[in-house]
Enzyme design. Structure first.
Site, PDB file in Angstrom:
ATOM      1  CB  CYS A 232      -0.780   0.091   1.399  1.00  0.00           C
ATOM      2  SG  CYS A 232      -1.974  -1.305   1.443  1.00  0.00           S
ATOM      3  CB  ALA A 233       4.318   1.883   0.464  1.00  0.00           C
ATOM      4  NE  ARG A 234       3.798   7.230  -3.889  1.00  0.00           N
ATOM      5  CZ  ARG A 234       2.614   7.635  -3.195  1.00  0.00           C
ATOM      6  NH1 ARG A 234       1.942   6.459  -2.708  1.00  0.00           N
ATOM      7  NH2 ARG A 234       2.258   8.588  -3.058  1.00  0.00           N
ATOM      8  CD  GLU A 263      -0.627   3.871  -8.708  1.00  0.00           C
ATOM      9  OE1 GLU A 263      -1.501   4.981  -8.342  1.00  0.00           O
ATOM     10  OE2 GLU A 263      -0.071   3.431  -7.617  1.00  0.00           O
ATOM     11  CG  HIS A 282      -2.970   5.071  -4.993  1.00  0.00           C
ATOM     12  ND1 HIS A 282      -1.841   5.525  -5.822  1.00  0.00           N
ATOM     13  CD2 HIS A 282      -2.970   5.603  -3.850  1.00  0.00           C
ATOM     14  CE1 HIS A 282      -1.263   6.082  -5.033  1.00  0.00           C
ATOM     15  NE2 HIS A 282      -1.594   6.229  -3.917  1.00  0.00           N
ATOM     16  N   GLY A 284      -5.733   3.484  -0.511  1.00  0.00           N
ATOM     17  CA  GLY A 284      -5.231   3.673   0.959  1.00  0.00           C
ATOM     18  C   GLY A 284      -5.643   4.907   1.673  1.00  0.00           C
TER      19      GLY A 284
HETATM   20  P1  NAD Z   1       6.843   7.861   6.728  1.00  0.00           P
HETATM   21  O1  NAD Z   1       7.987   8.790   6.276  1.00  0.00           O
HETATM   22  O2  NAD Z   1       6.112   8.234   7.918  1.00  0.00           O
HETATM   23  O3  NAD Z   1       7.413   6.526   6.920  1.00  0.00           O
HETATM   24  C1  NAD Z   1       8.320   5.888   5.949  1.00  0.00           C
HETATM   25  C2  NAD Z   1       9.184   5.027   6.619  1.00  0.00           C
HETATM   26  O4  NAD Z   1      10.217   4.138   5.734  1.00  0.00           O
HETATM   27  C3  NAD Z   1      10.324   5.822   7.245  1.00  0.00           C
HETATM   28  O5  NAD Z   1      10.361   5.494   8.712  1.00  0.00           O
HETATM   29  C4  NAD Z   1      11.804   5.618   6.638  1.00  0.00           C
HETATM   30  O6  NAD Z   1      12.703   5.489   7.756  1.00  0.00           O
HETATM   31  C5  NAD Z   1      11.232   4.225   6.269  1.00  0.00           C
HETATM   32  N1  NAD Z   1      12.243   3.780   5.221  1.00  0.00           N
HETATM   33  C6  NAD Z   1      12.985   4.520   4.309  1.00  0.00           C
HETATM   34  N2  NAD Z   1      13.530   3.751   3.425  1.00  0.00           N
HETATM   35  C7  NAD Z   1      13.603   2.598   4.062  1.00  0.00           C
HETATM   36  C8  NAD Z   1      14.329   1.205   3.867  1.00  0.00           C
HETATM   37  N3  NAD Z   1      15.189   1.061   2.774  1.00  0.00           N
HETATM   38  N4  NAD Z   1      14.045   0.158   4.256  1.00  0.00           N
HETATM   39  C9  NAD Z   1      13.106   0.352   5.419  1.00  0.00           C
HETATM   40  N5  NAD Z   1      12.342   1.392   5.857  1.00  0.00           N
HETATM   41  C10 NAD Z   1      12.850   2.498   5.021  1.00  0.00           C
HETATM   42  O7  NAD Z   1       5.866   7.517   5.655  1.00  0.00           O
HETATM   43  P2  NAD Z   1       4.339   6.874   5.646  1.00  0.00           P
HETATM   44  O8  NAD Z   1       3.406   8.211   5.892  1.00  0.00           O
HETATM   45  O9  NAD Z   1       4.262   5.935   6.847  1.00  0.00           O
HETATM   46  O10 NAD Z   1       3.975   6.491   4.297  1.00  0.00           O
HETATM   47  C11 NAD Z   1       4.768   5.294   3.810  1.00  0.00           C
HETATM   48  C12 NAD Z   1       4.400   5.157   2.342  1.00  0.00           C
HETATM   49  O11 NAD Z   1       3.011   4.909   1.903  1.00  0.00           O
HETATM   50  C13 NAD Z   1       4.994   6.503   1.415  1.00  0.00           C
HETATM   51  O12 NAD Z   1       5.374   5.620   0.432  1.00  0.00           O
HETATM   52  C14 NAD Z   1       3.431   6.994   0.976  1.00  0.00           C
HETATM   53  O13 NAD Z   1       3.673   7.676  -0.215  1.00  0.00           O
HETATM   54  C15 NAD Z   1       2.557   5.704   1.117  1.00  0.00           C
HETATM   55  N6  NAD Z   1       1.239   6.152   1.021  1.00  0.00           N
HETATM   56  C16 NAD Z   1       0.417   5.457   0.292  1.00  0.00           C
HETATM   57  C17 NAD Z   1      -0.920   5.784   0.480  1.00  0.00           C
HETATM   58  C18 NAD Z   1      -1.996   4.999  -0.570  1.00  0.00           C
HETATM   59  O14 NAD Z   1      -3.080   5.496  -0.716  1.00  0.00           O
HETATM   60  N7  NAD Z   1      -1.720   3.534  -0.858  1.00  0.00           N
HETATM   61  C19 NAD Z   1      -1.314   6.734   1.459  1.00  0.00           C
HETATM   62  C20 NAD Z   1      -0.461   7.115   2.273  1.00  0.00           C
HETATM   63  C21 NAD Z   1       0.739   7.061   2.119  1.00  0.00           C
HETATM   64  C1  MLT Z   2      -0.452   9.496  -0.456  1.00  0.00           C
HETATM   65  O1  MLT Z   2       0.683   9.500  -0.961  1.00  0.00           O
HETATM   66  O2  MLT Z   2      -0.655  10.224   0.282  1.00  0.00           O
HETATM   67  C2  MLT Z   2      -1.017   8.467  -1.114  1.00  0.00           C
HETATM   68  O3  MLT Z   2      -0.521   7.861  -1.993  1.00  0.00           O
HETATM   69  C3  MLT Z   2      -2.566   8.717  -1.229  1.00  0.00           C
HETATM   70  C4  MLT Z   2      -3.149   9.626  -2.492  1.00  0.00           C
HETATM   71  O4  MLT Z   2      -2.370  10.519  -2.906  1.00  0.00           O
HETATM   72  O5  MLT Z   2      -4.158   9.320  -2.788  1.00  0.00           O
END
Ligand code: NAD
Ligand code: MLT
Length: 529
Positions: A232-234, A263, A282, A284
């Site tokens: 759910c990250a990237r 996407e 997408h 999340g």
């Molecule tokens: P955050 O910055 O709070 O946490 C990310 C963590 O990843 C950090 O603690 C960092 O130290 C760690 N990290 C970086 N490189 C690393 C590696 N090589 N190995 C292990 N850990 C590592 O971010 P977050 O708010 O928790 O968001 C995380 C991810 O989720 C981001 O990519 C964000 O874009 C994505 N996201 C997706 C959605 C969605 O709709 N699916 C929604 C929100 C966020």
């Molecule tokens: C984000 O990075 O915040 C997520 O991917 C959520 C989004 O943009 O829809």
């Protein structure tokens, strides 16, 4: 005065739009969806831009953004913004990271259940009016190992929830000190070990060189057989082709993906066809709560930026902790003024500026003060082309080294700073502090004084002879320039004396040249701050 124009290029929840509207300070263009052509057509006119993931702020767009001051990403990921290009142009980039963490953690848990119990597949089968009870036998989560890679905002929330499900959680995050993760009470281990041991793995990191292809064709054979993967990250953290291969080979037991390298993924992708793959578009952050929170966070940051200059959650300017702002605000102003003062006092291009901080404020992050000073310094030559975002970059381009260090002695004493500014021939030293009426310089090149570095200043270096002050007053008066303050300093009787006059008006170059001709004047300079 015309209100700054801001463009909301992608859909933003009404609560956020209302905050921007009620602030009453913006000319708002809310489009919900903006094509690249439309964005290019308006980018030259706008000062603030709000985007989600659809709009791309790349180098080509930044080059056209003549008035743009700030871009705010309503959400976490800023992979659609060229941050170095923005920084070079002095554009502040911020995101709104907190609002969607819980919803995304819940999405990861929903996908975890979907993989374990094949709910999406069973649902699709029943919708097709079938009853395939034996086909959808699943696996229990209690007691299973979950690997969480990335223990930031979302990762931590996932850990809490998985522990509530009585899963055994293992994790990895190389950027968070172990002691800050101790409260999670999970075993920390390497990615390789997690991939070898975990029944399920979920990733919560940004897409970086290090996280790209965390599962790829290179390590398929080292995975725990039957491992199930959640993202759910990237897109790209798991290589999609490797997932397809791993599932076909039976190495990977299943994958649940909310994000993709492209996407939407191309229609030809085999991900659509594989039975063990669960896909969501997408989603999340797609909850009412997350959208409201993100929109509010975004709008409040935009208002704060244009009303106070404060950049919350900035990705290219060190954010000042709001609780420290009351203490640091006058220092921030003073450092910008001192930067400008030094820039005008020194005769040649500066090479190095060293700042030493002393006293109680050393407990705070003082990095922003260096940036304020750099901005003040460079603005002497560059005017409004330099701001707090591009100042460090421009200084580096000019090989100007600006360093700050904290003197650990006297941590409980009143705060003060001392500066050494060096050009190829001269060194200027000064000390400064902040009092009840703002910041002032307390010492300049070893001479005590009390100089507020602001407004119009006339700097005079003269021989220490009687009548100089009277002469100066008469001279300025004859040109209708009023003196508002005066600071005299000298190291010893009969030695060179330095005078700073605060003036109500500016002094022209011609008048400065006239002054320099007077026999008692060694140096005269007009300084405007
Ligand atoms: P955050 O910055 O709070 O946490 C990310 C963590 O990843 C950090 O603690 C960092 O130290 C760690 N990290 C970086 N490189 C690393 C590696 N090589 N190995 C292990 N850990 C590592 O971010 P977050 O708010 O928790 O968001 C995380 C991810 O989720 C981001 O990519 C964000 O874009 C994505 N996201 C997706 C959605 C969605 O709709 N699916 C929604 C929100 C966020
Ligand atoms: C984000 O990075 O915040 C997520 O991917 C959520 C989004 O943009 O829809």
């Amino acid at each position: 005065m015309a209100k700054p124009k801001i463009l909301i290029a992608d859909n933003l929840d009404k609560d956020g739009v209302d905050i921007l509207t009620h602030a009453g300070i913006f000319d708002i263009d809310y489009r919900k969806k903006t094509t690249r052509e439309e964005l290019e057509a308006v980018i030259g006119e706008i000062e603030g831009l709000i985007i989600r993931s659809a709009s791309k702020v790349d180098k080509a767009l930044v080059e056209k953004a003549a008035k743009l001051k700030v871009v705010i990403r309503a959400g976490v990921g800023v992979d659609n913004i060229d941050i170095p290009a923005c920084s070079q142009k002095g554009i502040v980039v911020m995101n709104a990271p907190a609002g969607n963490s819980i919803s995304t953690a819940e999405q990861a848990i929903a996908l975890l259940f979907s993989l374990a119990r094949k709910i999406p597949q069973a649902h699709a089968s029943m919708k097709a009016k079938a009853w395939e009870k034996s086909k959808f036998q699943g696996t229990q989560l209690t007691g299973k190992k979950l690997g969480v890679i990335g223990l930031g905002r979302i990762g931590k929330e996932v850990v809490k929830r998985a522990k509530g499900l009585q899963m055994e959680v293992i994790g990895f995050d190389p950027y968070i000190p172990k002691e800050h993760l101790a409260h999670l009470e999970i075993e920390l281990m390497s990615v390789e070990k997690i991939l070898k041991e975990a029944d399920f793995v979920t990733v919560h990191t940004p897409l970086t060189e290090m996280t790209k292809g965390l599962v790829s064709n290179k390590n398929l054979t080292s995975l725990k057989p039957g491992i199930r993967l959640i993202n759910c990250a990237r897109g790209g953290i798991y290589d999609e082709a490797a997932i397809i291969q791993g599932i076909k080979d039976g190495v990977i037991g299943g994958a649940a993906l909310d994000v993709f390298s492209d996407e939407p993924p191309p229609k030809t992708s085999e991900l659509y066809d594989l039975e063990n793959v669960v896909l969501t578009p997408h989603l999340g952050a797609s909850t009412d709560e997350a959208q409201i929170e993100v929109a509010k966070e975004t709008a409040e940051s935009m208002v704060a930026f244009f009303t106070t200059g404060l950049a919350r959650n900035s990705l290219n300017f060190p954010t000042i902790d709001p609780s420290a702002m009351d203490i640091l605000a006058p220092w921030f102003t003073l450092c910008a003024q001192i930067g400008s003062f030094i820039g005008q006092m020194m005769k040649r291009a500066l090479r190095e500026v060293e700042i030493t901080y002393r006293g109680s404020f050393t407990a705070l992050n003082l990095g922003p003060l260096e940036i304020a000073l750099t901005k003040g310094l460079l603005s002497v030559a560059m005017g409004s082309d330099v701001n707090l975002v591009n100042a460090p970059i421009l200084a580096k381009d000019r090989k100007l080294k600006i360093t700050g260090k904290k003197d650990s002695q006297g941590a409980n004493e009143p705060s003060m700073l001392s500066i050494r500014a060096i050009d190829e021939k001269e060194t200027l030293t000064l000390k400064a502090t902040v009092g009840t009426v703002g910041g002032f310089i307390t010492e300049l090149n070893g001479n005590s004084l009390e100089l507020h570095p602001e407004g119009n200043l006339l700097y005079i270096e003269n021989t220490d002879t009687p009548g100089v002050v009277g002469h100066l007053g008469t001279f300025l008066g004859s040109h209708k320039i009023n003196i508002s303050s005066m600071q005299l300093s000298r190291l010893s009787k009969g030695g060179a004396a330095r005078t700073f006059l605060g003036l109500d008006d500016e002094v022209s170059k011609e008048l400065i040249d006239e002054l320099k001709k007077k026999e008692f004047i060694v140096e005269a300079r007009f300084i405007k701050i």
